[in-house]
Design a protein around this motif. Structure first.
Motif, PDB file in Angstrom:
ATOM      1  N   ASP A   1       0.846  -1.194   0.000  1.00  0.00           N
ATOM      2  CA  ASP A   1       0.000   0.000   0.000  1.00  0.00           C
ATOM      3  C   ASP A   1       0.883   1.247   0.000  1.00  0.00           C
ATOM      4  O   ASP A   1       0.669   2.171   0.784  1.00  0.00           O
ATOM      5  CB  ASP A   1      -0.933  -0.028   1.224  1.00  0.00           C
ATOM      6  N   GLY A   2       1.898   1.232  -0.884  1.00  0.00           N
ATOM      7  CA  GLY A   2       2.822   2.362  -0.962  1.00  0.00           C
ATOM      8  C   GLY A   2       3.985   2.214   0.013  1.00  0.00           C
ATOM      9  O   GLY A   2       3.862   1.599   1.069  1.00  0.00           O
ATOM     10  N   GLY A   3       5.138   2.764  -0.360  1.00  0.00           N
ATOM     11  CA  GLY A   3       6.277   2.791   0.549  1.00  0.00           C
ATOM     12  C   GLY A   3       6.973   1.468   0.759  1.00  0.00           C
ATOM     13  O   GLY A   3       7.633   1.269   1.777  1.00  0.00           O
ATOM     14  N   THR A   4       6.883   0.551  -0.247  1.00  0.00           N
ATOM     15  CA  THR A   4       7.480  -0.767  -0.013  1.00  0.00           C
ATOM     16  C   THR A   4       8.997  -0.712   0.047  1.00  0.00           C
ATOM     17  O   THR A   4       9.616  -1.467   0.775  1.00  0.00           O
ATOM     18  CB  THR A   4       7.036  -1.775  -1.087  1.00  0.00           C
ATOM     19  N   ARG A   5       9.618   0.163  -0.737  1.00  0.00           N
ATOM     20  CA  ARG A   5      11.082   0.192  -0.711  1.00  0.00           C
ATOM     21  C   ARG A   5      11.596   0.733   0.616  1.00  0.00           C
ATOM     22  O   ARG A   5      12.608   0.250   1.137  1.00  0.00           O
ATOM     23  CB  ARG A   5      11.645   0.938  -1.902  1.00  0.00           C
ATOM     24  N   CYS A   6      10.879   1.719   1.174  1.00  0.00           N
ATOM     25  CA  CYS A   6      11.307   2.264   2.455  1.00  0.00           C
ATOM     26  C   CYS A   6      11.096   1.245   3.580  1.00  0.00           C
ATOM     27  O   CYS A   6      11.975   1.041   4.422  1.00  0.00           O
ATOM     28  CB  CYS A   6      10.551   3.557   2.751  1.00  0.00           C
ATOM     29  N   ALA A   7       9.938   0.597   3.596  1.00  0.00           N
ATOM     30  CA  ALA A   7       9.702  -0.436   4.602  1.00  0.00           C
ATOM     31  C   ALA A   7      10.745  -1.542   4.483  1.00  0.00           C
ATOM     32  O   ALA A   7      11.224  -2.083   5.490  1.00  0.00           O
ATOM     33  CB  ALA A   7       8.292  -1.003   4.446  1.00  0.00           C
ATOM     34  N   SER A   8      11.122  -1.878   3.237  1.00  0.00           N
ATOM     35  CA  SER A   8      12.134  -2.922   3.031  1.00  0.00           C
ATOM     36  C   SER A   8      13.447  -2.543   3.714  1.00  0.00           C
ATOM     37  O   SER A   8      14.089  -3.375   4.363  1.00  0.00           O
ATOM     38  CB  SER A   8      12.376  -3.132   1.527  1.00  0.00           C
ATOM     39  N   ILE A   9      13.873  -1.297   3.533  1.00  0.00           N
ATOM     40  CA  ILE A   9      15.150  -0.867   4.127  1.00  0.00           C
ATOM     41  C   ILE A   9      15.068  -0.892   5.651  1.00  0.00           C
ATOM     42  O   ILE A   9      15.945  -1.434   6.324  1.00  0.00           O
ATOM     43  CB  ILE A   9      15.526   0.545   3.621  1.00  0.00           C
ATOM     44  N   THR A  10      13.997  -0.335   6.187  1.00  0.00           N
ATOM     45  CA  THR A  10      13.860  -0.266   7.642  1.00  0.00           C
ATOM     46  C   THR A  10      13.793  -1.662   8.257  1.00  0.00           C
ATOM     47  O   THR A  10      14.433  -1.945   9.271  1.00  0.00           O
ATOM     48  CB  THR A  10      12.603   0.555   8.008  1.00  0.00           C
ATOM     49  N   GLY A  11      13.029  -2.553   7.620  1.00  0.00           N
ATOM     50  CA  GLY A  11      12.920  -3.918   8.128  1.00  0.00           C
ATOM     51  C   GLY A  11      14.178  -4.732   7.900  1.00  0.00           C
ATOM     52  O   GLY A  11      14.600  -5.513   8.759  1.00  0.00           O
ATOM     53  N   ALA A  12      14.798  -4.542   6.745  1.00  0.00           N
ATOM     54  CA  ALA A  12      15.991  -5.324   6.419  1.00  0.00           C
ATOM     55  C   ALA A  12      17.133  -5.009   7.375  1.00  0.00           C
ATOM     56  O   ALA A  12      17.952  -5.874   7.683  1.00  0.00           O
ATOM     57  CB  ALA A  12      16.418  -5.059   4.967  1.00  0.00           C
ATOM     58  N   TRP A  13      17.175  -3.758   7.851  1.00  0.00           N
ATOM     59  CA  TRP A  13      18.248  -3.435   8.785  1.00  0.00           C
ATOM     60  C   TRP A  13      18.124  -4.284  10.046  1.00  0.00           C
ATOM     61  O   TRP A  13      19.122  -4.775  10.583  1.00  0.00           O
ATOM     62  CB  TRP A  13      18.244  -1.939   9.145  1.00  0.00           C
ATOM     63  N   ILE A  14      16.893  -4.495  10.516  1.00  0.00           N
ATOM     64  CA  ILE A  14      16.709  -5.314  11.728  1.00  0.00           C
ATOM     65  C   ILE A  14      17.063  -6.773  11.438  1.00  0.00           C
ATOM     66  O   ILE A  14      17.741  -7.435  12.234  1.00  0.00           O
ATOM     67  CB  ILE A  14      15.257  -5.200  12.245  1.00  0.00           C
ATOM     68  N   ALA A  15      16.628  -7.270  10.277  1.00  0.00           N
ATOM     69  CA  ALA A  15      16.971  -8.656   9.910  1.00  0.00           C
ATOM     70  C   ALA A  15      18.486  -8.812   9.840  1.00  0.00           C
ATOM     71  O   ALA A  15      19.053  -9.813  10.293  1.00  0.00           O
ATOM     72  CB  ALA A  15      16.312  -9.014   8.579  1.00  0.00           C
ATOM     73  N   MET A  16      19.151  -7.805   9.274  1.00  0.00           N
ATOM     74  CA  MET A  16      20.611  -7.857   9.172  1.00  0.00           C
ATOM     75  C   MET A  16      21.240  -7.819  10.559  1.00  0.00           C
ATOM     76  O   MET A  16      22.197  -8.560  10.839  1.00  0.00           O
ATOM     77  CB  MET A  16      21.110  -6.692   8.327  1.00  0.00           C
ATOM     78  N   ALA A  17      20.697  -6.978  11.445  1.00  0.00           N
ATOM     79  CA  ALA A  17      21.229  -6.908  12.808  1.00  0.00           C
ATOM     80  C   ALA A  17      21.083  -8.266  13.500  1.00  0.00           C
ATOM     81  O   ALA A  17      21.994  -8.721  14.206  1.00  0.00           O
ATOM     82  CB  ALA A  17      20.506  -5.816  13.594  1.00  0.00           C
TER      83      ALA A  17
END
Lengths: 245, 245, 245, 245, 245, 245
Positions: free
Chosen positions: E126-142
């Protein structure tokens, strides 16, 4: 036999205006812009420190070529091959021809395990692009080899001879030299001839587009091509001797 | 000039044993297995009720060809093109040649808006597969046209002439006819010649593999090819006259 | 239970006429043309001195298969997969099935680090091409293994058993064996069964095309398939014993 | 016959814990997350106002499916198919199976010229993903059809029956129901069975991975599958009756 | 400056409801489902024991990302990239952005010769998928890095900072934060901003969709983005501190 | 603030030498060679009498772009995209950027149902090729529109404004304008800015390659870009006014 001039004003055995610019771009080991009338091809020679897999460890080099045409090199725009995801059969045929023609005059054992990769890109096209590519690529390759000799990477010159190419064809029943696009698209039969500086054949490719051709016509076309290539080889020679690099 | 026999026991101007089987498969409108020695090619002609986009509405037909080689048609297995996801440059070059050669002897305006699609599939290969494809495909095409005439789909025969092809080459400095694989891979120069029944040229493709060739050698090769094609055309004629379909 | 003959004149439990030709092409280590009525498949077995990456260094071999159909093997021409640039889902499904079926009867540890690569190419198709491929490929594989044993490349025979395949289906509510194309395209449900010479199952693949099928019908189909495969295995045995290679 | 529990603690005839969530995503006409133990598949049904080319103008609909697995749905990451540029043979096999299974219970003439497109995407995988896809996709399809009926786009329900699927296999010589990944990768033979609510077969796919299987074992496996599918169909029924959508 | 609420009821500087679930799938070294309103992205971090070719032997690691969207993540179904055989330009642009953003906060020399591969798959959009991806991926990476530290595979933490992303845009002439799909598709200009925990910029990407934007508007948008990212970074911090993994 | 000259001798706010040649090739409706120092891009504008499918029947036009780089445009040869069979992510990102930038200044309703297709091909590259492409393509587009107006194909000028682009970056901690390749590959952060003649933003794309950047640095970079673009727009204006076409 063939006295009237052509629609483009040339005699039947007259080449187009030729202009060759060496070191056209600053990075390639050899970089030649060849202009034959309105056909302009940029021929870049790159020296790569690798050989194809089938030559690994064989202590010899390789010469290969790729060919491309800018989408709007022609009267109407054609699709970009990179965008379509594949090269046409025509493109592959031409780049295989360029590669074979150049390999015919190089002694691979004197190149070492390296490849001279020719990129022939057509900036604008008015017929005869594959022939201009071969004639120009030979100069670019010669410059790249000169570069290798100058750096001391190789000690013997692997160049065995010159090589140049020209088209001939039967237009309105008469043989003419160096067809431009309007002649090429309307001709009965056309040939692309590749010859060495010594005057022997590397490739002979004749195709009947409309009318098939007789043995006699084939001979007339070969006579014309020999004349044209003699001139091209002289131009190649003069170009290399000049200081224009 | 050339009296000694070749390693394969043939005279320099001797074709391989030729066998042509019509109606080889039951479905295609024309289906020909052509065997030239150990080179076996299945040529199927399909009649399709459509033409390529650039001919839509032009009230004429088209002839085209595709070429393939079974992966183990040769001494060592080659990759399956369908599995790799693309046809090699060699395959594309050959199928374009077959299509052009056949189109040279068909009057497209008499075909109606339909395509004759030739599939030339090499079952086993011992050199000369593109030439065998052309010679065999012409018969398959003739049978497909016969089928169209018999059904009344067309009323005039669009076939203008026969067309056949043969390879010639300089082997150990001597011109020979109809090269098999071992001759082809070791030869200095080879040509593929396509001619009509009337004896004029459709395609002339000569390539210097090792040594470039002179005008005199070119002439000797063309002489040989003319002989070979005369024989092939006679065989095509006899095949169509026989009841074997 | 099922006394009337089929449109093709066969009894409900009758296989088509089978003909197997070994050494069909001269180059492959095993080369078998299997003809089941109008279905003809050329099965070539190639021995390759390599294994897939996931088996490198594991001191065992591999058996794999590729499947193809000539464009005009069928009533109407289908597109050439190599020209389209990909294999259909159907092709991939079939070649995976052939590979699995053959691997079920080979002891990979006795093959050494080599692959037997089966190429199953359909020359003409009248139903049952995947089953014919498996039955024919097993013989080609057996010949290739015989070749390896004869050369001394392997010392123990890796073949554990025979394997053959047949189709069965409910046609007009009755179970029949070895469907041809017209039966296959009109049937309610069909199965492809792969069994070993010892009579156990390798693959059982049943699909309801139109009507779903009951457990009782499934059992009748399996009974028929067992009969058919018993015959096929006997034919495989006799073929290998004959001198026809 | 089979009293000991399995490593995962289940009885030989015990399904995994099943959880079905309808309307899992907000946009699709049917959206079902099916969880069978650690196998989670999102099944989205989209109603598209078009049919494949071969059905144009035939006044009927179509049902088709695509299958995918997220790259890290499994223990180790597998390549993303979109990045590699093609779907594996396994993926194509599975999505063809899902499509066929669902089509078996839909009356296409009652759908109108529209397609129900099922997307089955595996979020996490622990064996049995294709069976879970079929069982879940049927519910998503039922919801999409309900949506069409509610909107008045269609007036008769095209659903003829339920359809569900389960895997069975011989593990350590004993038949077990609903294999998880560790059982599946170590089993001798496994089958995927697709059946209707009425208890007849849509697909029977059995494969001997290690050991071939006898007719008796095949029968035991079919018995188990029938049990499992009876349970699954009941769950489908209850799910649709609940208010959870 | 901007007091009225938006159609979705949010203030101009209000983020959507955010929910982050760690260990969402059981296999990946880091697995995060990030939900920002109706945009749900699953971010899986896989640790791979290899680096891209250009880093081999350089004693450092790599971080890369791939992005995908389930076909029915959106209001109408889009084609499956794996089925079409290629990723769109949009997909490639996004996954390159995610990779660059994450690499900006990792010290590659402390990772060893391994790759952290992020898979960001949009379950619903529903919009903003690339931004959500970055924010979420940082936690997965951590979480993946925590896993490496816990196993002792690395001894120093390569994470230099947090990184998060948010969209801002001019909607009806007013700057708003965290656009949903209906705002995004109707807006004049939108930006995606990526910032570190320390408040410096990693990426600034602004595009005029309809109306170009002034320097003053750009500054207002940047102000809003800074606010949003400050909140996101706090949420990342709290998420990692919680016991929810 | 920034007084020392750069390694290339330029001031921090100094553009490279710019040369623009109109009607560079004879066939395209607009053909511009733009040279910014050693970066040379040929921008051809083709007028096509069709629009993309999503615009059919909407009585408006479209502007789109493709980008390519000759394989040896750079210091070392890169692979030819047409030969590899796909465009890189970088290429797709750039051509999408060029298209968006040009569309921002065109009133599509005044174009009629036709497309202006820009081909931007990099002949040689020394950094900043995407910005040079945009600046040059705008002129080529203006010439193509002039051509349409002159022919009477359109009556109102759809061009709303000029558009130009420039790169800026932090090099050794200092902001500089119009980075060449050596500056670009060594810089901490770089931005590509696209602005209209009226001075508003079309695209702002900033990326931290090494060090992230502060709001203050971002502002300094935007200041520099505004200066550069003001100059470029003046050059565009003068170019169109001159008689050089």
């Amino acid at each position: 036999m063939n006295t009237q001039t052509r629609p483009n004003g040339r005699q039947h055995n007259e080449l187009r205006q030729i202009k060759i610019t060496r070191s056209y771009t600053p990075y390639a080991e050899g970089s030649v812009l060849i202009q034959m009338g309105n056909t302009h091809v940029l021929c870049n020679a790159s020296v790569l420190d690798k050989v194809p897999p089938f030559l690994k460890g064989k202590e010899q080099g390789w010469v290969t070529a790729e060919y491309g045409m800018l989408p709007r090199a022609t009267h109407s725009r054609s699709d970009r091959e990179a965008a379509k995801g594949k090269q046409t059969g025509r493109t592959q045929e031409i780049q295989r021809l360029i590669g074979r023609s150049l390999r015919a005059v190089v002694d691979m054992t004197k190149l070492g395990e390296r490849t001279i990769h020719l990129d022939c890109d057509v900036i604008q096209a008015d017929g005869g692009t594959r022939c201009a590519s071969i004639t120009g690529a030979w100069i670019a390759m010669a410059d790249a080899i000169e570069h290798l000799l100058a750096k001391g990477d190789i000690t013997e010159n692997p160049l065995k001879d010159k090589v140049a190419a020209i088209s001939v064809g039967m237009v309105n029943g008469k043989p003419v030299l160096d067809l431009d696009y309007s002649e090429d698209s309307g001709c009965d039969a056309d040939m692309n001839i590749v010859m060495t500086g010594a005057g022997s054949f590397v490739e002979v490719q004749g195709t009947a587009e409309g009318e098939t051709f007789s043995r006699k016509e084939l001979n007339e076309l070969l006579d014309l091509a020999e004349q044209g290539i003699t001139t091209l080889v002289t131009i190649q020679e003069q170009t290399l001797k000049s200081n224009t690099k």
